[in-house]
Design a protein around this motif. Sequence first.
Motif, short mmCIF file in Angstrom:
data_model
loop_
_atom_site.label_atom_id
_atom_site.label_comp_id
_atom_site.label_asym_id
_atom_site.label_seq_id
_atom_site.Cartn_x
_atom_site.Cartn_y
_atom_site.Cartn_z
N ILE A 42 -3.91 3.33 3.12
CA ILE A 42 -3.96 3.03 1.69
C ILE A 42 -5.40 3.09 1.18
O ILE A 42 -5.68 3.69 0.13
N GLY A 46 -7.20 5.58 -1.49
CA GLY A 46 -7.99 5.18 -2.66
C GLY A 46 -9.28 5.96 -2.77
O GLY A 46 -9.73 6.30 -3.87
N PHE A 138 -1.47 5.17 -1.30
CA PHE A 138 -2.32 4.42 -2.23
C PHE A 138 -1.63 4.29 -3.59
O PHE A 138 -1.61 3.19 -4.17
N GLY A 142 -1.09 0.77 -3.15
CA GLY A 142 -2.48 0.30 -3.19
C GLY A 142 -3.07 0.01 -4.55
O GLY A 142 -4.12 -0.62 -4.66
N ASN A 205 -11.34 -0.25 -1.90
CA ASN A 205 -11.09 0.93 -1.06
C ASN A 205 -12.31 1.52 -0.37
O ASN A 205 -12.17 2.39 0.49
#
Length: 450
Positions: A42, A46, A138, A142, A205
């Motif tokens: 994830i 990002g 993501f 995310g 991230n």
Amino acid sequence: MSQEWKMIRKSLQLLFCIGSVWCAASQEAGAADKITDLDASIARGGRLYSDWMIELDARPPEKLHQGFVGEGSSQKVISESWRCVSCHGWDYKGANSLPGIRGKVGAVPSEIVTILKDQTHGYQDYLEPDDLLDLARFISLGMVDMDQMVERGTGKAKAYGLAQRPFFETVCAMCHGAEGQSLPGVSLGHFAIQQPYLTLHSIFNGHPGAVMPSLRAFEEAKLIELLAYMQTLPESASLVSIVRGGRLYDNWFMETGRDVPEGLHPAYPTQMEVEVKPKQTWLCRECHGWDYRGKDGAYAKGKHFTGIKGIADKKGADVREVMAILKDDTHGYGALLGRDDLLDLANFVREGQLDMDVYIDSTTKKAKGNYQEHAKFYPTICGNCHGPKGRAIRTMGALGHVANEDPWKALHKILNGHPAEEMPAWRSLDEETIKDLMGYIQALPKKKRS
């Protein structure tokens, strides 16, 4: 049942128990690995969302993205058009008149991969299957709700600003510095205030292609507080960096203790009769002047004239641009100064230059102040080292002489201090006080005692 069979059965039961425990442990470890792998996936997604070209160290496409709404055909515009964030925003709610992607929260990642590969997006030619999956994860799992973390109108983090100071000073400061100023061109205070959504995205991230870690494993509340603390940091370069840069501009080899190359600086005009020592040609102020105007200022004539322009046009320039100039073939300071030295010098060039015409009349060389208004400053502050008449330091001329012959030099040193000395920098004084202090120094005796 024979005793022998009982022994065999007991051994099998023991093996079964051991096997069961091992299988359970393996399954538990596998689940933990999957969770860890998912979190890492994830966070990587990002970073791909931010700039997949930097994250993958990949060459940008050669044509504008088919879905991009914008103008221009430069390589920079083309690269920007292929970044997910350029169309969907740092808050994931859309940018450049294009819709956001918040509606895809919780969607099946494989379905998102299909969208990333459709005719509108076309990423299958540039991203590998694992990259597409990370990006899809993501988008599905995310993205955070930025409106729960940042005030939409003001951009301020919805948290107490000092709660995560210890975290910042022990973790983030290792790279960014205690005041968020250590990375060239990145003032975290300015960044967090002007770009709160981008900052939060990077906190969660990490930064593409860099060593900055993802802090996604921490609680969201902690990360919002971290943004709030960043927003309390200085927006501009610290005065510590600026005044040290001023001393490096004055005399970098005295300030740093580094060796000076032999002979003249390669960029120093060789067609002119050199009236200064060779090592002086390696000083910034020798070419660009104490008033920062080079051939268009106080060094328009005399033994310091070189015909080289000043640095006034670099006020407000990007720090990275200035550092690149300092390291180019013309200047050659990349091999002579450390990274922190170059950063300090660049910060001075960018933010430390004052308009000396505000303080000094360029025709008469006189300070534009009434020294009697602040007559107590020199005797109580400067006089401790320079003496009441400005003649106590034997390695330099009388202060009265220096301030009258080259008032720009005197003013530069008042503002930034003297290289490798304990002389304080008085940059924080208000304009009128500095003018009056200059006027007082110019009224001191111009000659040493005989």
